[in-house]
Each structure stands twice: as C-alpha cells, then as structure tokens.
Write a protein that holds these residues in place. Structure first.
Motif, mmCIF file in Angstrom:
data_model
loop_
_atom_site.group_PDB
_atom_site.id
_atom_site.type_symbol
_atom_site.label_atom_id
_atom_site.label_comp_id
_atom_site.label_asym_id
_atom_site.label_seq_id
_atom_site.Cartn_x
_atom_site.Cartn_y
_atom_site.Cartn_z
ATOM 1 N N CYS A 265 28.530 -20.467 5.358
ATOM 2 C CA CYS A 265 28.223 -21.049 4.047
ATOM 3 C C CYS A 265 28.537 -22.544 4.022
ATOM 4 O O CYS A 265 27.773 -23.328 3.457
ATOM 5 C CB CYS A 265 28.997 -20.317 2.955
ATOM 6 N N ALA A 266 29.645 -22.936 4.659
ATOM 7 C CA ALA A 266 29.983 -24.361 4.715
ATOM 8 C C ALA A 266 28.926 -25.119 5.517
ATOM 9 O O ALA A 266 28.468 -26.197 5.103
ATOM 10 C CB ALA A 266 31.360 -24.557 5.335
ATOM 11 N N ALA A 267 28.511 -24.556 6.648
ATOM 12 C CA ALA A 267 27.482 -25.206 7.465
ATOM 13 C C ALA A 267 26.162 -25.296 6.704
ATOM 14 O O ALA A 267 25.459 -26.316 6.776
ATOM 15 C CB ALA A 267 27.289 -24.440 8.771
ATOM 16 N N GLY A 268 25.806 -24.248 5.969
ATOM 17 C CA GLY A 268 24.587 -24.279 5.170
ATOM 18 C C GLY A 268 24.628 -25.382 4.133
ATOM 19 O O GLY A 268 23.629 -26.064 3.889
ATOM 20 N N GLY A 269 25.781 -25.571 3.516
ATOM 21 C CA GLY A 269 25.922 -26.637 2.532
ATOM 22 C C GLY A 269 25.783 -28.011 3.154
ATOM 23 O O GLY A 269 25.079 -28.880 2.615
ATOM 24 N N PHE A 270 26.427 -28.231 4.282
ATOM 25 C CA PHE A 270 26.348 -29.548 4.913
ATOM 26 C C PHE A 270 24.959 -29.811 5.500
ATOM 27 O O PHE A 270 24.451 -30.928 5.422
ATOM 28 C CB PHE A 270 27.433 -29.716 5.971
ATOM 29 N N LEU A 271 24.330 -28.798 6.058
ATOM 30 C CA LEU A 271 22.954 -28.982 6.532
ATOM 31 C C LEU A 271 22.005 -29.208 5.365
ATOM 32 O O LEU A 271 21.009 -29.924 5.498
ATOM 33 C CB LEU A 271 22.516 -27.781 7.368
ATOM 34 N N GLY A 272 22.321 -28.612 4.222
ATOM 35 C CA GLY A 272 21.530 -28.857 3.024
ATOM 36 C C GLY A 272 21.597 -30.313 2.585
ATOM 37 O O GLY A 272 20.614 -30.864 2.095
#
Length: 99
Positions: A55-62
């Motif tokens: 979820c953290a990676a998804g947020g930063f990639l977002g």
C-alpha cells in the motif's frame, strides 16, 4: 511460424478524467496504508508485512503517476491550443467570439 493479424481495427483509446482517477487511486493507496499501520504487529506476526508495504509503494508510485499524467494533460492542451492558433492563422477557423 504464422504471423498473427488482427481481424478488427483497434478501438480508439478512451479519454476521461485521467488526473482525477490517478489522484483518487493514490489517495486510496495511502488511506489503506494508514489504516493498516495500527495493526503492524498483527501483520508482522503472520508474515504479512508485504500488505502494508504494498500500500505504501502504491501511494508513492501514485505520486509519480500524478506528476506524469498532469504533464501529459498539459502537453495535450498545449498542442490543441497551438493547433487552433495555427488554424486561425491559416483562416480555416473563425476567431474566438465569431460565428
């Protein structure tokens, strides 16, 4: 080996509120990350920490996606404005405010 040829022409890509979609998805990823933080120990006990960090990676990639689609949107608008100005100079389009 036979060459594959499509039977139908590919459809035009759908254009929609791309920036709003990416912003909404990024907010959801960060919200899921924050919702899982109080249960960090529970995830760690069960070897499921990858859920939290996904979820953290998804947020930063977002965030990278937001930067990309805003630049793309600005380039598309800039290109459309230049094409309209060029058409007005050529006399193929009426000036703004004229019918």
């Amino acid at each position: 080996m036979a060459k594959w040829t499509p039977k139908h022409e590919a459809p035009e890509p759908l254009e929609g509120p791309v920036v709003a979609t990416i912003v909404g998805g990024t907010i959801l990823w960060f919200a899921m990350f924050l919702a899982q933080l109080p249960f960090y120990g529970w995830f760690a006990d069960r070897d499921l920490l990858w859920w939290v960090w996904t979820c953290a990676a998804g947020g930063f990639l977002g965030l990278i996606g937001i930067w990309y689609v805003r630049g793309r949107d600005a380039a598309l608008k800039r290109h459309a404005a230049e094409a309209a100005a060029r058409a007005r100079q050529d006399g193929t389009l009426p000036e703004a405010g004229q019918a």
